[in-house]
Every structure is written in structure tokens, then in C-alpha cells.
Design an enzyme around this catalytic site. Structure first.
Site, short mmCIF file in Angstrom:
data_model
loop_
_atom_site.label_atom_id
_atom_site.label_comp_id
_atom_site.label_asym_id
_atom_site.label_seq_id
_atom_site.Cartn_x
_atom_site.Cartn_y
_atom_site.Cartn_z
CG ASN A 34 -3.42 2.32 -1.33
OD1 ASN A 34 -2.22 2.14 -1.26
ND2 ASN A 34 -3.93 3.52 -1.33
CB THR A 55 -0.91 0.05 1.24
OG1 THR A 55 -0.08 0.19 2.41
CG2 THR A 55 -1.75 -1.20 1.37
CB CYS A 56 0.25 4.59 -1.38
SG CYS A 56 0.35 3.90 -3.03
CG ASP A 57 0.29 4.41 5.59
OD1 ASP A 57 1.38 4.57 6.21
OD2 ASP A 57 -0.79 4.83 6.01
#
Ligand SMILES: *Cc1c(COP(=O)(O)O)cnc(C)c1O
Length: 387
Positions: free
Chosen positions: A367, A324-326
Site C-alpha cells: 500500500n 493498510t487496505c487489507d
């Protein structure tokens, strides 16, 4: 460690995307080991560890009882075939209307750790049995549950006295020595504290009869853990030491120890990269991470065994991260994880001993990644079903 049945299922079905596969025969074996090691103790499976209906149905059929934390978990246990007298509402933090719903569903055993919670139960579940949770230090546990739950022993005396005064059955005490607890002496300290509360209340003619020894029974990850029988012996000698020949009735609430080693997550390497050309450290990105079900890697607390198609070849430490984009979605970085140098993008990995605290920790779609699906194998018929 992954059962052949799980390997066969993955080879035959080739499910796309990350998934958890649970072998019911391992759950059955774990239940039987616990039941043999603790023959005189009630076993309350902690539903939160893995509430898959097939697991709950199997355990209900084996006459397990259930430790639940919400009305929804109570309903799941009932749907699986447990009668309400086999269900404990073990969460110390309950809305009053949920106490009323649980009572309407027939539940008569509740956890408390303060006077206000006792009042809710006295109003909505008159005459019910209540046990008070006492604090433990959580020392020795890899996933401590201290501080948030339970009260000091002196307050526990007041809480149960209050319950008794309101007409509730002040039946006993509980504690949880922390999850993945590998220090067998952790129970000795807690049982010793409990004995003090039994004595103090006995002086007020309130005679407790039950001691809830909680969970904490481990799953084998990368290191060996003591056998179930060693836990049973350590706990029995703690009970003997502190309670002598006035032993209380006991219950245990295994979660991780019941289902942890029954499950395996299949995942795929999405990317392997380095931060600069001469950086020795590889970043290995999987299609599952903290938001896909591996929340217990928080602070790198739980370190899962990982199997790769190239096991046995030369390894080097990697940073393992989710998709994910975290930037919090990193599994192992403080202590990098050794993986084979020959590992390639697209390789499938098995994250072992992931039957507990995974599927329900997956986000609903952060996401756009779907929640972790569960497949069940074993348990009599080998037909697998997506849960
Ligand atoms: C989570 C929980 C358990 C299960 O703990 P494990 O360490 O997984 O065995 C037992 N009792 C209570 C009250 C819990 O909250």
C-alpha cells in the site's frame, strides 16, 4: 519500561512516521545477564530476531556467537566481526548451494533434521559438525515453533548415525521449546528426550557431546515472566536429572530474550471511529500494523504493552488496527485492548518491547507504506543513526 534514552531521542528528533528505536545498552545488559546465568554455556544470538548491524557488532564485541538461518545472515554476522567458528547455520532447511557457500565462508556447524539434509552437508561441507533437531510439543509457548522443525527421537538416532557414516562429526542435538516460553519445565521434557538419543547413539559407539537448548527466553510484555536466573536453574536441574555426571557441552540461542525489551515502536493514531453512532466499541487505526512490522500479533499471540499520552485516565476496550487496505491488518479484536477514552487522532503511542521480530517482518511497501526504519541509541556514544 521504555528507557529514558529512547524517550529523549524521540523528543529531540521527532522522526516522522512509525519507527523502531533500539537501546544498545539494554541489549548489552541482556547479554550480560544471560552470560552470568549460563556461565558454561555458549550463547548463539538468533540473528533473525533483529539483525541491525549495530546489534550484531555489539554482540560480536561481547564475544557472542550467532545462530543464522541463511547465507545472508552468515554474511551479516561475519561483517559484524564474528569469526566463522562462532557461527552456526541453524536452519534445518537449506539449499545445497547455500551449504556450499556457508562452508566456503568457513562455517562448520550445521543443523539437520532428516537424512537428505545430512547428504547435502556431507557433499558440500565434508567433515563438518552436525547436530540434529528434535521435535518438541511447544506447549507453554506463546509463539510455538513446533511441527515444522525437528524429527522424532527415533529418527534423530538414524539421522546422526547416517551423518557419522558419511564422515561428518555427529556432535549433538538441538531443540526449541517454543518462543516466549514461560513454562520452566518445557526444557525438562526436551532434555529427557535428548538423553534417550544420547544413550541410543552411545550404544552404537557414537558419542554425542553437545546439546543445543535453543531459544524461548521471554520478553516481558503485559505479564511478568520468570527471571533469566530461574531459567538457568531449571535447565541446570533438568540436565543434572537426566544426564547425571555426564553433562554435555551446552549452547543456547536467545533471540527475543536478547533484544525484545531493547526496542520501542513509536506510532501515531490515524483515526478513531465507531461502526454506528451508538456502538460502544472504538476502532483505533495506527500508522503501523501487521504489514509494518507487527506480524507477531497474528492470532493475537503477542500482546504488546502500549503507552499513550493520557495513561492513567479512564479506559475502554478498543479494536486496534493497522493503516493498510487489507482486512487482515487488525492487531487486537478477539481480545479488545483497553485504551484511554481521551485518546485523540494524532496522539503518539509507544508500543513497548518490540525489539524482536518487528523490523524485518515489515513488508517492503504494501500500500506504499515504507518498511519500518530502525534508529539505534546507546552503546557508548549517544549519536543515533538510522539503519
Ligand atoms: C528463532 C530461533 C531461535 C530464537 O528463538 P527465541 O524464542 O526468539 O529466543 C533460536 N533458535 C532457532 C533455531 C530459531 O529458529
Amino acid at each position: 519500561m521504555t528507557s529514558q534514552r529512547i524517550l529523549d531521542f524521540l523528543a529531540a528528533e521527532r522522526p516522522d512516521g512509525p519507527c523502531l528505536v533500539v537501546d544498545l545498552d539494554v541489549v548489552r545488559r541482556n547479554f550480560q545477564h544471560l552470560a552470568e546465568a549460563f556461565p558454561a554455556t555458549g550463547i548463539y544470538y538468533a540473528v533473525k530476531a533483529n539483525p541491525a548491524p549495530e546489534i550484531l557488532e555489539l554482540l560480536a564485541s561481547l564475544n557472542s556467537s550467532f545462530d543464522t538461518a541463511s547465507v545472508a545472515e552468515i554474511e551479516m554476522a561475519l561483517a559484524a566481526g564474528a569469526s566463522p567458528d562462532r557461527i552456526s547455520y541453524g536452519n534445518t532447511i537449506k539449499k545445497e548451494r547455500d551449504v556450499a557457500r556457508a562452508h566456503a565462508l568457513g562455517v562448520r556447524l550445521f543443523a539437520v533434521d532428516c537424512v537428505d539434509e545430512v547428504e547435502k552437508i556431507a557433499r558440500q561441507a565434508p567433515g563438518a559438525r552436525v547436530f540434529c533437531r528434535v521435535l518438541t510439543d511447544g506447549e507453554g509457548a506463546e509463539w510455538p515453533l513446533s511441527r515444522k522443525f525437528g524429527c522424532h527421537t527415533e529418527l534423530a538416532v538414524k539421522v546422526l548415525e547416517h551423518a557419522h557414516g558419511l564422515g561428518l562429526d555427529a556432535c549433538g542435538l538441538s531443540f526449541h521449546v517454543g518462543s516466549q516460553q514461560c513454562d520452566l519445565m518445557a526444557w525438562d521434557r526436551a532434555v529427557g528426550d535428548a538423553r534417550k538419543v544420547f544413550l541410543a547413539l552411545g550404544e552404537k559407539n557414537i558419542n554425542l557431546s553437545m546439546l543445543n537448548l535453543g531459544g524461548g527466553f521471554p520478553t516481558r510484555y503485559l505479564r511478568d515472566v520468570p527471571a533469566t536466573l530461574a531459567y538457568a536453574e531449571a535447565i541446570q536441574s533438568a540436565l543434572n536429572r537426566h544426564f547425571g555426571n555426564r553433562l554435555p557441552a551446552t549452547i543456547i540461542e536467545p533471540g527475543r530474550g536478547m533484544v525484545g525489551d531493547a526496542g520501542v515502536i513509536k506510532t501515531e493514531v490515524v483515526l478513531i471511529s465507531r461502526k454506528s453512532e451508538d456502538d460502544p466499541m472504538r476502532w483505533v487505526y495506527l500508522d503501523i500494523g501487521k504489514f509494518g512490522g507487527l506480524a507477531e500479533t497474528m492470532d493475537e499471540s503477542i500482546r504488546y504493552p502500549i503507552r499513550t499520552p493520557c495513561d492513567g485516565s479512564e479506559t475502554a476496550p478498543c479494536i486496534i488496527a493497522g493503516p493498510t487496505c487489507d482486512s487482515a491488518d487488525v492487531l487486537y479484536e478477539k481480545t479488545p485492548y483497553p485504551l484511554p477514552l481521551s485518546l485523540r487522532i494524532g496522539d503518539e503511542l509507544l508500543i513497548e518491547a518490540t525489539g524482536a521480530y518487528t523490523s524485518t517482518y515489515a513488508s517492503v511497501g504494501f500500500n506504499g507504506f515504507a518498511p519500518l526504519p530502525t534508529y539505534i541509541v546507546g552503546g557508548g556514544d549517544d549519536a543515533a543513526a538510522a539503519a
